[in-house]
Design an enzyme around this catalytic site. Structure first.
Site, PDB file in Angstrom:
ATOM      1  CG  ASP A 174      -0.948  -8.953   5.835  1.00 25.97           C
ATOM      2  OD1 ASP A 174      -0.483 -10.084   5.591  1.00 25.97           O
ATOM      3  OD2 ASP A 174      -0.975  -8.457   6.979  1.00 25.97           O
TER       4      ASP A 174
ATOM      5  CB  SER B 122       0.134  -6.230  10.154  1.00 31.71           C
ATOM      6  OG  SER B 122      -0.763  -7.119   9.537  1.00 31.71           O
ATOM      7  CG  HIS B 123      -3.157  -4.455   7.953  1.00 30.60           C
ATOM      8  ND1 HIS B 123      -2.963  -5.258   9.049  1.00 30.60           N
ATOM      9  CD2 HIS B 123      -3.966  -3.460   8.354  1.00 30.60           C
ATOM     10  CE1 HIS B 123      -3.648  -4.762  10.075  1.00 30.60           C
ATOM     11  NE2 HIS B 123      -4.255  -3.669   9.674  1.00 30.60           N
TER      12      HIS B 123
ATOM     13  CE  LYS C 216      -3.879 -11.907  10.808  1.00 30.14           C
ATOM     14  NZ  LYS C 216      -4.156 -11.348  12.142  1.00 30.14           N
TER      15      LYS C 216
ATOM     16  CG  ASP D 202       2.469  -9.459   8.787  1.00 36.24           C
ATOM     17  OD1 ASP D 202       1.465  -9.139   8.114  1.00 36.24           O
ATOM     18  OD2 ASP D 202       2.394  -9.876   9.954  1.00 36.24           O
TER      19      ASP D 202
ATOM     20  CG  ASP E 131      -0.503 -11.892   9.426  1.00 34.69           C
ATOM     21  OD1 ASP E 131      -0.734 -11.025   8.549  1.00 34.69           O
ATOM     22  OD2 ASP E 131      -0.407 -11.633  10.639  1.00 34.69           O
ATOM     23  NE  ARG E 132      -4.888  -8.243   8.580  1.00 37.44           N
ATOM     24  CZ  ARG E 132      -5.609  -7.192   8.908  1.00 37.44           C
ATOM     25  NH1 ARG E 132      -6.196  -6.471   7.966  1.00 37.44           N
ATOM     26  NH2 ARG E 132      -5.748  -6.832  10.164  1.00 37.44           N
TER      27      ARG E 132
HETATM   28  C1  G1P Z   1      -7.277  -5.969  13.298  1.00 33.45           C
HETATM   29  C2  G1P Z   1      -8.298  -7.026  13.001  1.00 33.45           C
HETATM   30  C3  G1P Z   1      -8.074  -8.224  13.880  1.00 33.45           C
HETATM   31  C4  G1P Z   1      -6.642  -8.719  13.697  1.00 33.45           C
HETATM   32  C5  G1P Z   1      -5.661  -7.587  13.914  1.00 33.45           C
HETATM   33  C6  G1P Z   1      -4.243  -8.004  13.581  1.00 33.45           C
HETATM   34  O1  G1P Z   1      -7.391  -5.570  14.632  1.00 33.45           O
HETATM   35  O2  G1P Z   1      -9.606  -6.552  13.135  1.00 33.45           O
HETATM   36  O3  G1P Z   1      -8.993  -9.227  13.555  1.00 33.45           O
HETATM   37  O4  G1P Z   1      -6.367  -9.753  14.591  1.00 33.45           O
HETATM   38  O5  G1P Z   1      -6.000  -6.478  13.097  1.00 33.45           O
HETATM   39  O6  G1P Z   1      -4.118  -8.375  12.247  1.00 33.45           O
HETATM   40  P1  G1P Z   1      -8.212  -4.274  15.084  1.00 33.45           P
HETATM   41  O7  G1P Z   1      -7.646  -3.099  14.338  1.00 33.45           O
HETATM   42  O8  G1P Z   1      -9.633  -4.527  14.693  1.00 33.45           O
HETATM   43  O9  G1P Z   1      -8.009  -4.212  16.568  1.00 33.45           O
HETATM   44 ZN    ZN Z   2      -0.467  -9.086   8.869  1.00 34.38          ZN
END
Ligand code: G1P
Ligand code: ZN
Length: 547
Positions: free
Chosen positions: A281, A113-114, A380, A283, A285-286
């Site tokens: 981000d 992801s990010h 998302k 991948d 989705d954000r």
């Molecule tokens: C974080 C975000 C959460 C999201 C997840 C995946 O998780 O807070 O809302 O679903 O990344 O993108 P966290 O690190 O808080 O567990």
């Molecule tokens: Zn992501």
């Protein structure tokens, strides 16, 4: 087929979190690490005869190599076919779209992801089920249990395929179709939004800056925004996906998307800021949404999208309901109330929305962590949110800031901020959580300045569809006027512990709604510190990231 059964021993640490298994690249490079996890997935899901798998990732370091290994293992584990994005690319929402459109037996998405990428960064892998959404907890728990027990994995001996050549190839008898990663997704977006109104908006001089952060959405945004919708060339910045995201941190927030923030907040009249700023981000989705010199919180973005949903053709009939994660502000609840539709409060993580969407209970979902989406896929979707905003702007023809001010005047403002304390020593983070939990008995009824505590609890959730219970989802302190303080430990960090502090104050009076969230939340920030001892215990004066 030349299937080889290779003896292996469990690693014991392959527990998929809210978004799959995430580890440092070096861990994934350990011999058999990836193979063990993929085999644990294949053993758990029990591949039916003739099944097709969707496969792709965000293009980060290790993506291509991992895809070749997974293709050989898919062939050895009974898949008849794999749909793989060209170049190994599929954004997370595009993967969800492909799984659903071609009814594949789920998909494997390669992404952290990010989180930063590159040899020193993170890698990740996640299994999504046939509905296109992340596997439910009972499946990820079963995968983890299997990963601790397996003694062998299966793989065929076959050469690498050419990931860049569209069309059909074979891996030891299994069909591999390399697909255009953008086409199916772009077609879905055209079916949801008024592309001709958005084209008119751009033709009239409207300017957007979309920061793909050298991650997966570059090709998607260029095709959809610049080619199909006519945004001027160069509207997409950092649009070439790089294995290390250009050494950046591909998280669309005010800290990491600083180039976009500088562009959107510039005050040079000769070169005015674009009308809309957006970022996505690693991948895809954000999303982050900015107006000219103006930040839209993800919680507000969800509420505005809900309040204006019928402006988009795909949502013209209205929405069935909204779901938001617990730490997300209650701005969407107010819209749901006005629309007369239900609003669900779920634990953090997109997977909790899946059952509600499959049951037709909700159309829109959102998380404060820059996640917004709908039942068009089961993830998302960053670019979807940007297109929704464009559709709203094409219809309302007002600046972003004005849309927000009108929204607050109508619904009240849920002033909101999240403070992240990243990479804390685990015992320090646990100590802070223990102190808050310990205070719960004495807090109800206690007054801090203008705020009186109503209730506090450790959030737990019973899924209304399947009855499954999730406990320990965050410590909530709720005040009499609906304002809230929430403490929660991240489930996605890969270094120490990350403590998240979520702050929300409700402001009904339009004359007090404008202004900087940090100033408006100053009292709550002080109360949070008083209750938790956060600064003293962490030895840190300020959070790592404020959004
Ligand atoms: C974080 C975000 C959460 C999201 C997840 C995946 O998780 O807070 O809302 O679903 O990344 O993108 P966290 O690190 O808080 O567990
Ligand atoms: Zn992501």
């Amino acid at each position: 087929m030349s299937i080889r059964t290779v003896a292996t021993t469990p690693f014991g640490d392959q527990k998929p979190g809210t978004s799959g298994l995430r580890k440092k690249v070096a861990v994934f490079q350990t011999a058999k690490y990836l193979e063990n996890f993929v085999q644990a997935v294949f053993d758990t899901i029990v591949v039916p005869a003739g099944a097709t798998l969707t496969l792709g990732g965000d293009g980060r370091y290790l993506n291509r190599e991992a895809i070749q290994v997974i293709l050989r293992m898919a062939a050895a584990n009974g898949f008849a076919k794999v749909l793989v994005g060209q170049g190994g690319i599929l954004s997370t929402p595009a993967a969800s779209c492909v799984i659903r459109k071609y009814a594949t037996f789920g998909g494997l998405i390669l992404s952290a992801s990010h989180n930063p990428g590159g040899p020193e960064g993170d890698f990740g892998i996640k299994y999504n089920t046939a509905n296109g959404g992340p596997a439910p907890e009972k499946t990820t728990d079963a995968i983890f249990a299997r990963s601790k027990a397996l003694t062998r994995y299966r793989i065929v001996d076959a050469p690498d395929i050419d990931l860049d050549r569209l069309g059909t190839q074979a891996v030891d008898g299994m069909v591999v179709e390399v697909i255009d990663p953008v086409a199916d997704y772009a077609e879905l977006m055209e079916s949801l939004f008024d592309f001709s109104a958005i084209r008119d908006l751009f033709a009239g001089g409207f300017a957007i800056c979309f920061d793909a952060m050298h991650a997966v959405t570059g090709p998607y945004a260029k095709e959809i925004l610049e080619r199909r919708l006519g945004a001027r060339a160069g509207s997409v910045i950092n649009g070439v996906p790089l294995e290390d995201f250009g050494e950046g941190h591909p998280d669309p927030n005010l800290t990491y998307a600083h180039q976009l923030v500088e562009i959107m907040y510039q005050t040079n009249d000769a070169n005015p800021a674009p009308d809309l700023g957006a970022a996505s981000d690693g991948d895809g989705d954000r999303n982050m949404i900015l107006g000219r010199g103006f930040f839209v919180t993800p919680s507000d973005s969800l509420a505005v999208i809900a309040a204006n949903a019928t402006l988009a053709p795909g949502y013209a009939k209205g929405i069935a309901g909204i779901a938001r994660s617990m730490p997300t502000s209650a701005a969407a609840d107010r819209v749901a109330q006005k629309l007369g539709v239900p609003c669900y409060e779920t634990p953090t993580g997109w997977k909790f929305f899946g059952n509600l969407m499959d049951a037709g209970q909700v159309t829109l979902c959102g998380e404060e962590s820059f996640g917004t989406g709908s039942d068009h896929v089961r993830e998302k979707d960053g670019l979807w949110a940007v297109l929704f905003w464009l559709n709203i702007l094409a219809s309302r023809r007002q600046p972003v800031e004005q849309i927000l001010e009108a929204h607050w005047a109508a619904f009240g403002r849920n002033v909101y901020s999240r403070h992240d304390h990243e990479a804390l020593p685990t015992d320090v983070a646990n100590g802070i959580m223990d102190q808050v939990r310990g205070a719960f008995a004495t807090l109800p009824g206690k007054t801090f300045g203008n705020y009186t505590v109503k209730v506090c609890d450790d959030f737990s959730y019973t899924d209304p569809i399947d009855g499954s219970v999730s406990t320990g989802q965050g410590l909530r302190i709720i005040f009499a006027d609906g304002s809230r303080i929430v403490f929660r430990l991240s489930g996605t960090g890969t270094e120490g512990a990350t403590l998240r502090l979520y702050l929300e104050a409700f402001e009904a009076d339009p004359s007090r709604q404008r202004g900087d969230a940090q100033l408006l939340l100053a009292d709550l920030i002080a109360i949070a510190d008083e209750i938790s001892g956060l600064r003293a215990r962490s030895g840190r004066e300020r959070p790592t990231v404020i959004t």
